[in-house]
Design an enzyme around this catalytic site. Structure first.
Site, PDB file in Angstrom:
ATOM      1  N   ASP A 185     -56.179 -70.885 -24.743  1.00 31.55           N
ATOM      2  CA  ASP A 185     -55.058 -71.816 -24.555  1.00 31.55           C
ATOM      3  C   ASP A 185     -55.217 -73.080 -25.422  1.00 31.55           C
ATOM      4  O   ASP A 185     -55.127 -74.216 -24.912  1.00 31.55           O
ATOM      5  CB  ASP A 185     -54.954 -72.248 -23.075  1.00 31.55           C
ATOM      6  CG  ASP A 185     -55.036 -71.085 -22.099  1.00 31.55           C
ATOM      7  OD1 ASP A 185     -54.464 -70.028 -22.399  1.00 31.55           O
ATOM      8  OD2 ASP A 185     -55.666 -71.240 -21.038  1.00 31.55           O
TER       9      ASP A 185
ATOM     10  N   GLU B 165     -44.884 -68.360 -19.703  1.00 32.45           N
ATOM     11  CA  GLU B 165     -45.858 -69.450 -19.546  1.00 32.45           C
ATOM     12  C   GLU B 165     -46.139 -70.029 -20.932  1.00 32.45           C
ATOM     13  O   GLU B 165     -45.513 -69.657 -21.924  1.00 32.45           O
ATOM     14  CB  GLU B 165     -47.153 -68.929 -18.895  1.00 32.45           C
ATOM     15  CG  GLU B 165     -47.880 -67.869 -19.703  1.00 32.45           C
ATOM     16  CD  GLU B 165     -49.092 -67.273 -18.983  1.00 32.45           C
ATOM     17  OE1 GLU B 165     -49.386 -67.630 -17.838  1.00 32.45           O
ATOM     18  OE2 GLU B 165     -49.733 -66.397 -19.595  1.00 32.45           O
TER      19      GLU B 165
HETATM   20  O1  FUB Z   1     -55.982 -69.729 -19.077  1.00 30.43           O
HETATM   21  C1  FUB Z   1     -55.371 -69.455 -17.840  1.00 30.43           C
HETATM   22  C2  FUB Z   1     -53.953 -69.037 -18.034  1.00 30.43           C
HETATM   23  O2  FUB Z   1     -53.879 -67.892 -18.868  1.00 30.43           O
HETATM   24  C3  FUB Z   1     -53.091 -70.043 -18.747  1.00 30.43           C
HETATM   25  O3  FUB Z   1     -52.718 -71.115 -17.946  1.00 30.43           O
HETATM   26  C4  FUB Z   1     -51.982 -69.166 -19.176  1.00 30.43           C
HETATM   27  O4  FUB Z   1     -51.104 -69.724 -20.103  1.00 30.43           O
HETATM   28  C5  FUB Z   1     -52.744 -67.978 -19.710  1.00 30.43           C
HETATM   29  O5  FUB Z   1     -53.180 -68.176 -21.023  1.00 30.43           O
END
Ligand code: FUB
Length: 339
Positions: free
Chosen positions: A15, A225
């Protein structure tokens, strides 16, 4: 075709949120770690408990690990799971925004303040009032106004807010299957960067062929997301992950609050289930910061951040500067393994 290599190999980093501060490139990733937790759609395997900050003077040059910038145990309101962070600078201070579960196991967004881009950061005692879900991304516009984007489906709990307030029954892998897709969220930040200065509103992504919001069943284009906002040539680019279809996609708008019109894909599926990114300009070139699970050997939660150059065409469309090696998306890869 050889793929890009991670720019950090002594830790797992995911991320990656990149910013240029004081002429240097800083990257704020999640810090993945090995645990005994089994993979599930709730994302319990992503059980991170601290953040490191990295910097570099050149893309491809040496990378400095500035060490632990913030730990879960130092944040009074957090119970577990420090997920994807972001950072911003304003008023001579640096701000680290991070999602985590509170003591009721509900994801919230917190902020921690530091004097240097690399931290250390001291967390505010409470989460930012009015925030929920995961994946904060902060954009500071040329006029100094700052915006907080956030939200993530399933394990990130965004579907629990489909009707406006928290609905516990929607915890788990549920999202609407008809009607409009759920939207990412955005709010203005206060001048001190510590609280919301406007109501939370929807980041609406329009289908260019109908000018209607993207539909819930359109999993190849709907927001899942990993919100990110950057500005190029006077336009605002909202980019995001499509989750279970594993694309990074983007939409273009005339204001930071949208609406945004779907523009295409930035990245095809990578090794691993999640895909998450940021976009930043450094020394006259534009870069995509993203992750995959290739260093840890494939389909697992241990990811590594990578960098690729991107370019814009005359219509403002985003393209990778070099082609991405194509792989089968996770579902197809897992079906093959099972047969
Ligand atoms: O790293 C945890 C979660 O996985 C993140 O918040 C999401 O965007 C995904 O990458």
């Amino acid at each position: 075709m050889a793929d890009k290599q991670p720019f950090v190999t002594h830790l797992y980093t995911a991320d990656p949120s990149a910013h240029v501060f004081n002429g240097k490139l800083y990257v704020y990733p999640s810090h993945d770690r090995e645990t005994d937790i089994k993979n599930n759609d709730n994302g319990d395997q992503y059980d991170m408990n601290d953040y490191h900050v990295f910097s570099m003077s050149e893309v491809g040059g040496p990378v400095t690990d500035h060490g632990v910038a913030l730990k879960a145990e130092d944040v009074p309101w957090v119970s577990r799971q420090l997920w994807a962070p972001d950072a911003a600078a304003k008023n001579g201070k640096y701000y680290l925004y991070f999602p985590a579960r509170d003591k009721d196991d509900v994801f919230r967004i917190g902020v921690a303040v530091g004097d240097k881009p690399e931290g250390p950061f001291k967390a505010e005692p409470e989460h930012i009032k009015g925030t929920f879900s995961v994946d904060p991304a902060v954009f500071v516009d040329d006029d100094g106004e700052a915006y907080l984007y956030f939200g993530g489906l399933w394990g990130g709990q965004l579907q629990c807010y489909a009707k406006g307030s928290f609905d516990k029954s929607q915890l788990g892998a549920n999202e609407p299957s008809t009607g409009n897709a759920l939207h990412a969220k955005v709010a203005k930040l206060s001048d001190d960067m510590l609280s919301l200065a406007s109501p939370v509103s929807d980041v609406v992504i329009l289908d260019p062929s109908t000018s209607e919001p993207i539909h819930a069943e359109d999993h190849a284009r709907r927001f899942f997301e990993a919100a990110w906002l950057h500005k190029y040539n006077g336009k605002y680019y909202f980019s995001y992950s499509t989750g279970d279809t594993h694309y990074l996609a983007y939409a273009i708008g005339d204001t930071p609050l949208g609406p945004f019109t779907y523009g295409g894909r930035i990245l095809e599926p990578v090794v691993g289930w999640t895909t998450h990114h940021s976009i930043a300009e450094f020394k006259g070139k534009w870069y995509l910061f993203y992750h995959d699970s290739s260093l840890s050997g494939g389909e697992n939660h241990l990811r590594s951040a990578k960098i690729r150059e991107i370019v814009y065409d005359e219509q403002g469309k985003i393209h990778l500067a070099e082609p991405q090696p194509q792989i089968k998306p996770p579902a197809a890869r897992l079906e093959e393994e099972d047969s």
